[in-house]
Structures are given as structure tokens and as C-alpha cells.
Design an enzyme around this catalytic site. Structure first.
Site, mmCIF file in Angstrom:
data_model
loop_
_atom_site.group_PDB
_atom_site.id
_atom_site.type_symbol
_atom_site.label_atom_id
_atom_site.label_comp_id
_atom_site.label_asym_id
_atom_site.label_seq_id
_atom_site.Cartn_x
_atom_site.Cartn_y
_atom_site.Cartn_z
ATOM 1 N N ASP A 31 0.824 -1.215 0.000
ATOM 2 C CA ASP A 31 0.000 0.000 0.000
ATOM 3 C C ASP A 31 0.855 1.261 0.000
ATOM 4 O O ASP A 31 1.916 1.295 0.639
ATOM 5 C CB ASP A 31 -0.894 -0.020 1.256
ATOM 6 C CG ASP A 31 -2.038 0.974 1.150
ATOM 7 O OD1 ASP A 31 -2.281 1.512 0.037
ATOM 8 O OD2 ASP A 31 -2.684 1.236 2.177
ATOM 9 N N GLY A 32 0.380 2.286 -0.704
ATOM 10 C CA GLY A 32 1.039 3.596 -0.632
ATOM 11 C C GLY A 32 1.656 4.083 -1.932
ATOM 12 O O GLY A 32 2.307 5.134 -1.944
ATOM 13 N N ARG A 35 0.233 7.624 -2.829
ATOM 14 C CA ARG A 35 0.765 8.707 -1.976
ATOM 15 C C ARG A 35 2.228 8.994 -2.297
ATOM 16 O O ARG A 35 2.667 10.136 -2.300
ATOM 17 C CB ARG A 35 0.596 8.336 -0.488
ATOM 18 C CG ARG A 35 -0.783 8.672 0.058
ATOM 19 C CD ARG A 35 -1.062 7.934 1.336
ATOM 20 N NE ARG A 35 -1.369 6.534 1.068
ATOM 21 C CZ ARG A 35 -1.443 5.595 2.001
ATOM 22 N NH1 ARG A 35 -1.219 5.908 3.261
ATOM 23 N NH2 ARG A 35 -1.760 4.362 1.678
ATOM 24 N N HIS A 48 2.926 3.238 -9.073
ATOM 25 C CA HIS A 48 2.805 1.782 -9.271
ATOM 26 C C HIS A 48 4.076 1.219 -9.919
ATOM 27 O O HIS A 48 4.499 0.111 -9.619
ATOM 28 C CB HIS A 48 1.578 1.466 -10.131
ATOM 29 C CG HIS A 48 0.288 1.808 -9.451
ATOM 30 N ND1 HIS A 48 0.032 1.480 -8.139
ATOM 31 C CD2 HIS A 48 -0.834 2.466 -9.878
ATOM 32 C CE1 HIS A 48 -1.167 1.912 -7.797
ATOM 33 N NE2 HIS A 48 -1.708 2.518 -8.832
ATOM 34 N N SER A 76 -7.156 -5.933 -6.101
ATOM 35 C CA SER A 76 -8.286 -6.521 -5.367
ATOM 36 C C SER A 76 -9.564 -6.477 -6.200
ATOM 37 O O SER A 76 -9.651 -5.758 -7.210
ATOM 38 C CB SER A 76 -8.503 -5.760 -4.053
ATOM 39 O OG SER A 76 -9.127 -4.521 -4.326
ATOM 40 N N TRP A 80 -11.284 -2.407 -9.160
ATOM 41 C CA TRP A 80 -11.923 -2.068 -10.440
ATOM 42 C C TRP A 80 -12.583 -0.701 -10.371
ATOM 43 O O TRP A 80 -12.890 -0.098 -11.406
ATOM 44 C CB TRP A 80 -12.971 -3.113 -10.823
ATOM 45 C CG TRP A 80 -12.404 -4.478 -11.098
ATOM 46 C CD1 TRP A 80 -12.464 -5.562 -10.273
ATOM 47 C CD2 TRP A 80 -11.695 -4.908 -12.271
ATOM 48 N NE1 TRP A 80 -11.833 -6.648 -10.840
ATOM 49 C CE2 TRP A 80 -11.359 -6.270 -12.079
ATOM 50 C CE3 TRP A 80 -11.313 -4.289 -13.462
ATOM 51 C CZ2 TRP A 80 -10.652 -7.008 -13.026
ATOM 52 C CZ3 TRP A 80 -10.615 -5.028 -14.406
ATOM 53 C CH2 TRP A 80 -10.295 -6.373 -14.181
ATOM 54 N N LEU A 142 11.215 -20.672 -4.312
ATOM 55 C CA LEU A 142 10.176 -19.780 -3.782
ATOM 56 C C LEU A 142 8.882 -19.894 -4.584
ATOM 57 O O LEU A 142 8.916 -19.881 -5.818
ATOM 58 C CB LEU A 142 10.685 -18.332 -3.868
ATOM 59 C CG LEU A 142 9.668 -17.238 -3.522
ATOM 60 C CD1 LEU A 142 9.363 -17.212 -2.031
ATOM 61 C CD2 LEU A 142 10.186 -15.865 -3.981
ATOM 62 N N LEU A 210 -6.989 -5.026 7.018
ATOM 63 C CA LEU A 210 -6.692 -6.147 6.123
ATOM 64 C C LEU A 210 -7.300 -5.949 4.736
ATOM 65 O O LEU A 210 -6.883 -6.599 3.775
ATOM 66 C CB LEU A 210 -7.198 -7.462 6.724
ATOM 67 C CG LEU A 210 -6.300 -8.101 7.782
ATOM 68 C CD1 LEU A 210 -6.938 -9.370 8.318
ATOM 69 C CD2 LEU A 210 -4.907 -8.413 7.218
HETATM 70 C C1 FPP Z 1 -1.874 0.079 -3.463
HETATM 71 O O1 FPP Z 1 -1.397 1.423 -3.409
HETATM 72 C C2 FPP Z 1 -1.313 -0.593 -4.638
HETATM 73 C C3 FPP Z 1 -2.043 -1.185 -5.645
HETATM 74 C C4 FPP Z 1 -3.525 -1.215 -5.655
HETATM 75 C C5 FPP Z 1 -1.390 -1.789 -6.821
HETATM 76 C C6 FPP Z 1 -0.193 -2.625 -6.521
HETATM 77 C C7 FPP Z 1 0.615 -2.749 -7.766
HETATM 78 C C8 FPP Z 1 1.961 -2.793 -7.815
HETATM 79 C C9 FPP Z 1 2.849 -2.835 -6.635
HETATM 80 C C10 FPP Z 1 2.700 -2.767 -9.113
HETATM 81 C C11 FPP Z 1 2.223 -3.719 -10.141
HETATM 82 C C12 FPP Z 1 2.563 -5.105 -9.904
HETATM 83 C C13 FPP Z 1 1.795 -6.110 -10.394
HETATM 84 C C14 FPP Z 1 2.215 -7.526 -10.167
HETATM 85 C C15 FPP Z 1 0.535 -5.844 -11.137
HETATM 86 P P1 FPP Z 1 -2.438 2.611 -3.594
HETATM 87 O O2 FPP Z 1 -2.535 2.929 -5.042
HETATM 88 O O3 FPP Z 1 -3.739 2.237 -2.938
HETATM 89 O O4 FPP Z 1 -1.727 3.769 -2.817
HETATM 90 P P2 FPP Z 1 -2.439 4.974 -2.033
HETATM 91 O O5 FPP Z 1 -3.213 4.341 -0.891
HETATM 92 O O6 FPP Z 1 -1.274 5.774 -1.552
HETATM 93 O O7 FPP Z 1 -3.302 5.694 -3.020
#
Ligand code: FPP
Length: 255
Positions: A31-32, A35, A48, A76, A80, A142, A210
């Protein structure tokens, strides 16, 4: 490389971990990213992209630490709701990741599996994933589980439907429904990715939830919430989180 029980911990550069008490399965809510990008005046997709680079280092480091299963929450069932540009950008990153890293994953003996109904993803993402699943199928190192279009409630609902169908066709009686019968129908279950419950769940960015991740499997997981945004989550932060886990007294409801 040196032996430490059933784990071989390779030289990681850090030295704060008890090699005898490494978690077998670590799951991460990355997460993050948004931000991180906002703090730098960049578009969310740049976050991302940085998140993907952080993820690659953590996959590599999990292997070095001798962790057997790593699960990441990449997309998740609720994601979407984000803009089309962000959603399609995340899937493009997935394709880029697979195209650039598949060879290395195969060489490093990593087996990739997917948790979630990935058939709903864009066609090129499905194709890349299927190639990855196929090419890493026989690897024994792994196991890297990518949760994609994954939701814990959706996963439990699907298990209930599958069990209901078995009851309707007369191959299962309600009194024979045990925890094991339910668990094997989950994406993590023996019918699918065959993953033990995670001992440790890490969520970065300071959020303490979670968010529909591994709801059944997290019953006795230790939760660690490092206060860094996902793109800043380094192997050193990872080892700190594992050290925090190792300092906990796990009683599983006993005394
Ligand atoms: C959450 O941060 C992150 C996601 C929803 C996407 C996770 C994706 C990656 C780490 C890169 C891509 C990798 C693959 C395998 C597809 P957020 O966007 O909710 O951050 P925020 O809470 O700061 O807005």
C-alpha cells in the site's frame, strides 16, 4: 550459504534475524504507491511503477532469506472502482514485469501462482500470466503468489458455492464440512495454489486494515504495519518486519 534447520539463509547483508524462526509464508499488502507519487508531484502510475520495482527486490530477497511462499496483493476485487487509466496501467505493468522478468524467475527456480479469478483481466495480461504459470510450473524454489482480482469474501463465497454443489450432487454431507474441507476450496487451498496460512502479514503505509485480504487464512497471522510507503519498502525494512514477527509470542489461543 549455511545450513540453519531446514532453511538455507544466503548472505543478505543484514544480520538481525533468527535463522531458526523464519516464517514459511509471508503475505504483503503493498500500500502507498499513490501517496508516494503524489508526494513527488507524479502521476499515480509512476507510483505503481516504483511499486513494481520494490516488489521485484522483495521477491529476490524472499528467495535469499529462504522464505518458501510469498504472496502479494496486487489487485483486489474492489480495485476495479479506480479510473480506467489506472486499472489498465496496472495491468500493463504486470505484462511488462512478466516480459522482462520471466527468464530470471525461471532461472531462480521461482514458481509463480495466481490467487483470484484472473480470467477477468485484459487478454494480454491473461496470456502473459498463463505463460508465466506454465514456464515456472516445475520450479521448486520460492512460490510467488500474485493476488489478482482477489477478494477474501469472494474467495469464501466461491468455496461455499463449490461445497453447496457437492452437497446437491450427493457427494458430501453437511456434517462432513470441516475447516479442511473449506480451506481446500479457497484459492490458497490444496485444489488450487496449495499454500499454508501466512505466519506474517505486512501492510505498508501506516494503514491498519486487512482490506479483504486472506480473511480465512489470517486467523492466526502476526500483523506488522511498517510506516513506509510501498515503493520505499526496502529489503532492510523487510528484515525489520520479520524481526518484529520473530519477537512475538505466538500462542494460537492457548496459554
Ligand atoms: C496500493 O497502493 C497498490 C495497488 C492497488 C497496486 C499494486 C501494484 C503494484 C505494486 C505494481 C504492479 C505489480 C503487479 C504484479 C501488477 P495505492 O494505489 O492504494 O496507494 P495509495 O493508498 O497511496 O493511493
Amino acid at each position: 550459504m549455511w545450513p540453519c534447520g531446514h532453511i538455507y539463509l544466503r548472505d543478505t547483508g543484514f544480520d538481525m534475524l533468527d535463522k531458526e524462526r523464519m516464517p514459511v509464508h509471508v503475505a504483503i499488502i503493498m500500500d502507498g504507491n499513490g501517496r508516494w507519487a503524489k508526494e513527488r508531484g507524479l502521476p499515480r502510475l509512476a507510483g505503481h511503477n516504483a511499486g513494481m520495482k520494490a516488489m521485484k527486490k522483495i521477491v529476490d530477497h524472499s528467495d535469499k532469506l529462504g522464505i518458501k511462499y510469498l504472496t502479494v496483493y496486487a489487485f483486489s476485487t474492489e480495485n476495479w472502482k479506480r479510473s480506467i487509466a489506472e486499472v489498465s496501467g496496472i495491468f500493463k505493468l504486470l505484462v511488462t514485469y512478466v516480459n522482462s522478468d520471466l527468464k530470471e524467475l525461471v532461472e531462480n527456480n521461482v514458481r509463480v501462482r495466481v490467487l483470484g479469478d484472473y480470467s477477468a483481466l485484459p487478454k494480454d495480461a491473461v496470456k502473459s500470466l498463463e505463460r508465466t504459470l506454465r514456464d515456472t510450473h516445475d520450479n521448486t524454489g520460492l512460490q510467488f503468489n500474485i493476488a489478482l482480482n482477489y477478494g477474501g469474501r469472494d474467495e469464501i463465497r466461491r468455496a461455499v458455492v463449490a461445497i453447496g454443489e457437492r452437497i446437491a450432487e450427493g457427494t458430501l454431507s453437511p456434517e462432513d464440512i470441516t475447516d479442511e474441507v473449506i480451506a481446500r476450496e479457497l484459492y490458497t487451498g490444496s485444489l488450487h495454489a496449495d499454500v499454508p496460512d501466512p505466519e506474517l502479514i505486512i501492510r505498508t503505509s501506516g494503514e491498519l486494515r486487512l482490506s479483504n485480504f486472506l480473511l480465512w487464512q489470517s486467523a492466526y497471522s502476526e500483523l506488522v504495519f511498517p510506516d513506509v510507503l510501498w515503493p520505499d519498502f526496502t529489503p532492510e525494512e523487510y528484515e525489520k518486519a520479520i524481526a518484529d514477527y520473530q519477537s512475538r509470542d505466538r500462542r494460537f489461543g492457548g496459554r
